[in-house]
Write an enzyme that holds these catalytic residues in place. Structure first.
Site, PDB file in Angstrom:
ATOM      1  N   ASN A 183      52.123  23.928 -12.192  1.00  0.00           N
ATOM      2  CA  ASN A 183      51.961  23.342 -13.688  1.00  0.00           C
ATOM      3  C   ASN A 183      50.974  23.858 -14.517  1.00  0.00           C
ATOM      4  O   ASN A 183      50.689  23.835 -15.661  1.00  0.00           O
ATOM      5  CB  ASN A 183      51.626  22.092 -13.530  1.00  0.00           C
ATOM      6  CG  ASN A 183      52.710  21.191 -13.029  1.00  0.00           C
ATOM      7  OD1 ASN A 183      53.987  21.742 -13.119  1.00  0.00           O
ATOM      8  ND2 ASN A 183      52.659  19.775 -12.697  1.00  0.00           N
ATOM      9  N   LYS A 184      50.097  24.879 -14.001  1.00  0.00           N
ATOM     10  CA  LYS A 184      48.948  25.503 -14.911  1.00  0.00           C
ATOM     11  C   LYS A 184      49.352  26.513 -15.749  1.00  0.00           C
ATOM     12  O   LYS A 184      50.671  26.935 -15.631  1.00  0.00           O
ATOM     13  CB  LYS A 184      47.880  25.908 -13.801  1.00  0.00           C
ATOM     14  CG  LYS A 184      47.267  24.932 -12.954  1.00  0.00           C
ATOM     15  CD  LYS A 184      46.570  23.929 -13.520  1.00  0.00           C
ATOM     16  CE  LYS A 184      45.774  23.063 -12.665  1.00  0.00           C
ATOM     17  NZ  LYS A 184      46.140  22.090 -11.750  1.00  0.00           N
TER      18      LYS A 184
END
Ligand SMILES: *Cc1c(COP(=O)(O)O)cnc(C)c1O
Length: 373
Positions: A183-184
């Protein structure tokens, strides 16, 4: 007609990267090898020539950073209660004692006045977190560290591409840890990297990364510290190389989406709704997340459920760490960090990812407005 589900986060892997990963899979070498080396060389250039080593998660990167800094039993480490629980867990993992300092009600990052008040003779390090990619006052942080002779282990997991007064996060400071979790802003599926200060620290980080092993050419190996198994694979590094080729565009796109969020909410939204919008920063933050704090009259669970009914994914980053059972068992309780407790109950993450459109932003904002009406 119901619209398709809009997740709060989604990675974008381009076809060139997928092809490069396929090449690695066919190459006969799929663990740490030439791609990891190339990725570390690229990262070192990206971070102004400082040494960089990669690992298989942001969490173990933080743990190794603490070990490299010599943090262990008897030491206190000050951090924020509003972060992913990994930030505090790694302090316990190395045998040190987590100490929390309350957050700033506007930025939701650690409040340096509270940090200063929490310093004792046993304090050895501070772990600042740049929530949603917004840095804290880095000048003040490092002045404080110098004054009290403390190490800084930056949990910059969310701050890849963020900067402070024109300097990229990671190009200055002490030990700086990033995460490349899915998700980064840029991902390797799972992974992380640590920016270090010198060759000694780098060698130590390499040992902690792989069972404490030192290689003596053809003479064999020796083991003189207790390391683990934290190396990144060439598969992951190849994804990372593909992602970093687009990092400037990724950050620019997220800033544009954030700007569009503010425009769509419009002036007066906060006064009308009682909700709090994030700090409108387009210079320092990489806009890892677009977070709002909900007003009193709706619970977070109710809000999330109503948004879900409109097919919009909402994240929850983060509940206050000190109120988890593990931390309560260590003596933390309700009332100790009132701002973190309030924000931790009411903060929600709206959709924000590179492939999002302005139309998606408007859809999310319309939904928030109608749910909060
Ligand atoms: C993602 C994240 C971590 C942990 O990183 P992983 O790669 O998931 O282990 C730690 N701290 C913060 C603030 C994060 O956002």
């Amino acid at each position: 007609m119901t619209q398709p589900f809009l997740p709060f986060s989604k990675p974008t892997i381009d076809e060139a990267t997928i092809a490069a990963v396929a090449d690695v899979l066919r190459s006969g070498w799929i663990t740490s090898g030439p791609k990891v080396q190339a990725f570390e060389t690229m990262l070192s250039e990206y971070f102004g020539g400082r040494p960089v080593r990669t690992f298989n998660s942001g969490t173990c990167t933080m743990e190794i950073a603490l070990r490299v800094a010599g943090i262990g039993p008897g030491d206190e480490v000050i951090t924020t209660p509003i972060s992913w629980v990994a930030t505090a867990n790694v302090i316990i993992e190395v045998g040190a004692t987590p100490v929390f300092a309350d957050i700033d009600p506007v930025t939701h990052n650690i409040d340096l006045d509270q940090v200063e008040a929490a310093i004792t003779p046993r304090t050895k390090a501070i772990i600042p977190v740049y929530l949603s990619g917004l840095p804290i006052d880095m000048d003040r942080l490092y002045a404080l560290a110098a004054k009290h002779n403390l190490r800084i282990v930056e949990d910059a997991a969310q701050a890849i591409g963020s900067s402070w007064k024109g300097k990229r996060i990671g190009t200055f400071g002490d030990l700086v840890s990033f995460s490349f979790q899915a998700n980064k802003n840029v991902t390797t599926s799972e992974g992380g990297c640590l920016v270090l200060n010198n060759a000694d620290e780098t060698r130590l980080a390499e040992k902690y990364r792989l069972q404490g092993v030192t290689r003596n050419g053809f003479d064999g190996i020796d083991v003189d510290v207790l390391g683990g198994k934290f190396n990144m694979t060439d598969i992951a590094a190849t994804i990372g190389l593909g992602q970093f080729a687009r990092i400037e565009a990724i950050t620019a796109k997220r800033r544009a989406l954030a700007k569009h969020y503010f425009a769509a909410f419009g002036t007066g939204f906060e006064a009308r709704s009682g909700a709090q919008l994030p700090v409108a920063d387009f210079e320092h933050s990489n806009w890892h997340m677009f977070q709002i704090v909900l007003p009193q009259r709706i619970t977070r669970a109710d809000f999330m459920e109503k948004m879900m009914a409109k097919n919009i994914g909402i994240g929850y980053h983060y509940p206050a760490i000190h109120l988890f059972t593990l931390y309560r068992e260590r003596g933390f309780k309700e009332g100790m960090f009132p701002i973190a407790e309030r924000v931790g109950r009411r903060i929600v993450t709206l959709p924000m990812f590179t492939a999002m459109t302005e139309n998606d932003v408007e859809r999310a904002v319309d939904a928030v407005k109608s749910v909060l009406q």
